[in-house]
Design an enzyme around this catalytic site. Structure first.
Site: not given
Lengths: 459, 171
Positions: A158, A292
């Site tokens: 990555k 959230r």
């Protein structure tokens, strides 16, 4: 407690938050874009205020316009829903600076958990297992080879910067790694101007399991169990359920307790969801936290009896939790089906247009959260979520049976929906056995999945 | 896994194929059904602007005239343009000055009935968290009605001033 809340979102979640406000006796002011003037949330609102044009960059994402709307309409708090400004720490800070409350974690908490890498480090230090990876960035090929041997193949290369799959590659041997490192380095340099790479263990077959936590300002925290979101198409969740069929009771409790202990220790506040990958052997690895309310929160509400949006508002207002882990009871099994305006036969292409007919299903354990009504025009500017069908049963088998009935009852005409996909899923042996994995659909191809279902004799 | 589509608005860069196949047809259908003269949408690095034949090019950031907006609301599901060859007629004797933002409105001094203004004139501003957004005259005309008071809280697109006796529309 707040007296007036500005709901800075649209679609089903605006209606969901509005219902919570109503229940609490709080005036709900809905902020809307020109494209949502005829929406259900605007119709139901105590007051509605237009904040900008259809383009979300100039309406739902325009922090100054949203905050200005809250101020001129006399609100004392803003509920951001999910998406848009819901995890924007700058917006949360602006809101506080103008004397209003952001309903979510306080800005400094949002900021602390904003970076994925940083969050893994912080929560890793508080006892959450993370995906094994290289010790920092790779210095050279030799360092890479040594680290890969230590982690164990297959590994994922990555890039430090960016995303979107560029500079990323999965390799299964030292030889593949050596070749791929050169390619990834030049890809990363071209795409992000930074060619530093690191390694992560590649997990072949994974389940997505997430833990819901609630933490108040005073350090009291509980978990409300986990949800399994393994039915995904190109990283988009389609179906979520609880409890996860992937782990037994003891392992689920271990995961959830570990998660809530770590976030409380790290100073988290308000509602949060910790996402984990679970591999075939039942080992779990923390990947990220969502600060959230989530689309799939009703699954947890069905099991616990809590109203998570009400809890979110209460905590943002500074109220203490008022209950402990022992008070949280989770009962039965719940499954949520995301009803999207998508044509499954045309590669799930999003649909816009007029809804001619809408009839929600009913019966025991059936809940439909939606902003639809007959005559509603689905605008083309936003996501394709039309609503969520949530089914509860005393056990998974009953929930599946009720879901089949409810999906057959649901009527949405005028545009295509992904209901045919959900019907196919409820006939799929891997799903029925609780063995669905996050890459199953993409590996097989959605078209092949639907074709296989059509070829099966009707049950 | 991050759940981008349903929990965040789509912000990924679009490729040409998806603009042509998905975005444009949907936008055009929406535009045809509306009474709007012009529509601009930005998404990622793309900007698409649709303009009806004969429509007066709007100022780049000016809001939709409210008069037109109301017409669009009365007939949101109008037949496609092919079945109705003439676009809705514009009321050439009037134009509405609308709010460019949500905030507190402050007109310029002396913006009273009978005052002549030119297209592009700043007729006041809307204060958004201390930043002033100009209220701009969409056309030449004379102030016919004042629809908002100094200091009033206004929303985006709200009617502020009606202009009468417009000069003929160019083009």
């Amino acid at each position: 407690m707040f007296t007036r809340i500005l709901i800075a979102n649209r679609g089903e979640v605006a209606v969901r938050v509005l219902r919570a406000c109503r229940r609490m006796g709080i005036t709900a002011v809905v902020a809307y874009s020109e494209a949502d003037r005829e929406s259900r949330a605007v119709q139901l609102a105590d007051e509605a205020i237009c904040v900008g044009p259809a383009d979300s960059g100039r309406s739902y994402l325009a922090a100054a316009s949203i905050l200005s709307a809250a101020i001129v309409s006399g609100c004392d708090a803003i509920h951001p829903g999910y998406g848009f400004l819901s995890e924007d720490d700058t917006f949360a800070e602006m809101t506080r600076a103008h004397g209003l409350t952001f309903i979510g974690p306080p800005p400094e908490v949002l900021e602390r958990f904003a970076s994925k890498a940083g969050t893994r480090q912080v929560l890793g230090a508080h006892g959450l297992p993370t995906i094994p990876g290289s010790d920092g960035m790779l210095r050279d090929d030799e360092h890479g080879l040594a680290e890969a041997a230590r982690i164990g193949y297959p590994v994922l290369i990555k890039p430090s910067a960016g995303g979107g799959g560029r500079g990323m590659r999965m390799v299964r041997s030292a030889r593949e790694l050596q070749q791929a490192l050169t390619v990834c380095r030049s890809e990363a340099r071209a795409a992000f101007g930074d060619d530093s790479l690191y390694l992560e263990k590649w997990l072949d077959e994974t389940r997505h399991v997430e833990v819901q936590v609630i933490v108040d300002r005073y350090g009291n925290g509980v978990h409300v169990g986990e949800r399994d979101c393994s039915v995904q198409r190109r990283h988009q969740k389609l179906v979520e359920e609880a409890p996860t069929p992937a782990l037994d009771v003891a392992r689920r409790a271990e995961l959830a307790e570990l998660a809530v202990r770590a976030v409380v220790a790290a100073g988290y506040e308000n509602l949060g969801t910790l996402e984990f990958l679970v591999d075939t052997s039942g080992d779990f690895y923390f990947i990220e936290i969502n600060c959230r309310i989530q689309v799939e929160h009703p699954v947890t509400e069905m099991l616990s009896g809590l109203d998570l949006v009400v809890e979110q508002i209460r905590i943002a207002a500074g109220e203490p939790l008022g209950y402990t882990q022992a008070d949280i009871g989770l009962r039965g099994h719940a499954i949520e089906f995301r009803i999207n305006a998508e044509d499954v036969e045309l590669d799930f292409r999003p649909q816009a247009g007029r809804v001619d007919e809408y009839l929600a299903p009913g019966g025991p354990g059936v809940r439909m959260d939606s902003h639809l009504f007959a005559g509603y025009e689905v605008p083309p500017y936003y996501d394709s979520l039309l609503g969520k069908l949530i089914i509860w049963g005393p056990d998974r088998q009953t929930a599946i049976e009720r879901a089949r009935v409810a999906l057959d009852e649901l009527v949405v005409t005028g545009l295509k929906t992904n209901v045919p996909f959900h019907r196919a899923l409820l006939g799929d042996q891997a799903f029925l056995d609780g063995r669905f994995t996050t890459n199953a659909l993409d590996r097989m191809g959605s078209a092949a999945f639907l074709a296989a279902s059509a070829a099966r004799p009707a049950s | 896994m991050p759940d981008e589509r349903s929990e965040r608005p789509p912000r990924a860069p679009l490729d040409l194929g998806s603009v042509g196949d998905e975005v444009l047809p949907a936008l055009m259908a929406r535009f045809e059904a509306s009474g709007l003269g012009e529509l601009e949408v930005r998404r990622g690095e793309w900007r698409v602007r649709l303009r009806r034949d004969g429509a007066v090019p709007a100022e780049p950031r000016s809001p939709v005239p409210a008069g037109e907006h109301r017409r669009a609301r009365q007939a949101p599901h109008a037949a496609p343009a092919g079945a109705e060859p003439t676009p809705p007629a514009r009321d050439l004797s009037r134009a509405m000055v609308t709010s460019p933002a949500v905030g507190y409105y402050q007109p310029i001094d002396g913006l009273d009935i009978g005052r002549s203004v030119r297209q592009g004139d700043a007729l006041g501003h809307v204060d958004v968290l201390g930043i002033r957004h100009d209220v701009v005259a969409p056309a030449d005309g004379v102030v016919g009605r004042v629809l908002a008071d100094p200091g009033e809280a206004v929303e985006y697109g709200q009617d502020l001033v009606r202009l009468d006796r417009l000069a003929p529309v160019p083009g």
